[in-house]
Design an enzyme around this catalytic site. Structure first.
Site, PDB file in Angstrom:
ATOM      1  N   GLU A  56      34.188  45.505  41.562  1.00  0.00           N
ATOM      2  CA  GLU A  56      33.873  44.388  42.443  1.00  0.00           C
ATOM      3  C   GLU A  56      35.170  43.596  42.547  1.00  0.00           C
ATOM      4  OE1 GLU A  56      30.879  42.637  44.688  1.00  0.00           O
ATOM      5  OE2 GLU A  56      30.947  44.547  43.662  1.00  0.00           O
ATOM      6  N   ASP A  67      32.453  29.493  42.609  1.00  0.00           N
ATOM      7  CA  ASP A  67      33.154  29.956  41.421  1.00  0.00           C
ATOM      8  C   ASP A  67      33.508  28.830  40.473  1.00  0.00           C
ATOM      9  OD1 ASP A  67      33.166  32.675  42.031  1.00  0.00           O
ATOM     10  OD2 ASP A  67      34.752  32.360  43.489  1.00  0.00           O
TER      11      ASP A  67
END
EC number: 4.2.1.20
Length: 273
Positions: A56, A67
């Site tokens: 990924e 994030d």
């Protein structure tokens, strides 16, 4: 869902092989170009050679909403090293040439896809050998323009099944996604501080009922016991991002130590599958 139209073949082959072995998938996440494009390639080699079943990969972006600080740091290091989207596609093409059977997924933000036109982005991704694209800030309800472009270029659109999703959303995620389903173990930003802890069995059984693509559990996966638990609960595997990136952050100035630590971590996580 015809395999001739989409590039989910590598995911299907990988999941079928793992199922036959009675194992699950370990899928690490890293940001392309972190801490530099050259070292980024060595990091990817280390991950694959020590047991990663798929990758990924992120494109560096200066404002990653979902994030936590660890992955934001990766974005900033990569951007500081001069990593552009063009450089990312070049890195991807190199990884694909080296590992023809490895499933490669992208995890990024809509702005990066919009930048040069949605269709152009997926065309470049296809050319570089990408199998799937997950756009973190586009919910399944708003995903049609992206999904259509993805499928037109033989790329699997990936969707997030959030821990608080109702059956309607899970049904839509299951019907819309291809390749795999990204199952969040908790709502919030990525990171390893809060351990993955939401009981996911219920969501996994619903996804199964809706015939969703194989679910991979992500968010807060930092140790082998969590990988085992995810697979035991019925997930097809686990994705680990912040824990991997934390190793890069810690040893970014010592390449040998970085790669050795990353190799050990990957082997331990894979052994838990």
């Amino acid at each position: 869902m015809s395999d001739t139209l989409t590039n989910t073949g590598r995911y299907q082959a990988t999941f079928a092989k793992l199922k036959a072995e009675g194992r699950g998938a370990f899928v690490p996440f890293v940001t392309l170009g972190d801490p530099s494009p050259e070292l980024s390639l060595k990091i990817i080699d280390t991950l694959v050679q020590n047991g990663a079943d798929a990758l990924e990969l992120g494109f560096p972006f200066s404002d990653p909403l979902a994030d936590g600080p660890v992955i934001q740091g990766a974005n900033l290091r990569s951007l500081a090293a001069g990593t552009t989207p063009t450089a990312c596609f070049e890195l991807l093409a190199q990884v694909r040439a080296k590992y023809p059977e490895l499933p490669i997924g992208l995890l990024l933000y809509a702005n990066l896809v919009f930048a040069n036109g949605i269709d152009a982005f997926y065309a470049k991704a296809q050319q570089a050998g990408v199998d799937s694209v997950l756009i973190a800030d586009v919910p399944v309800e708003e995903s049609a323009p992206f999904s259509e472009a993805a499928k037109a270029h033989g790329i699997a659109p990936i969707f997030i099944a959030p821990p608080n999703a109702d059956s309607e959303t899970l049904a839509l995620v299951s019907a819309s996604g291809e390749g795999y389903t990204y199952l969040l173990s908790r709502a919030g930003v990525t990171g390893t501080d809060t351990k993955a802890g939401v009981p996911v069995e219920e969501i996994l059984s619903k996804l199964k009922t809706f015939n969703a693509p194989p679910p991979l559990l992500g968010f807060g996966i930092a140790e082998p016991a969590q990988v085992s638990a995810a697979i035991k609960a019925g997930a097809a595997g686990a994705i680990s991002g912040s824990a991997v990136v934390k190793i890069i952050e810690t040893h970014q100035h010592d390449e040998a130590k970085l790669l050795a630590t990353l190799g050990d971590f990957t082997r331990a996580m894979k052994a838990a599958t």
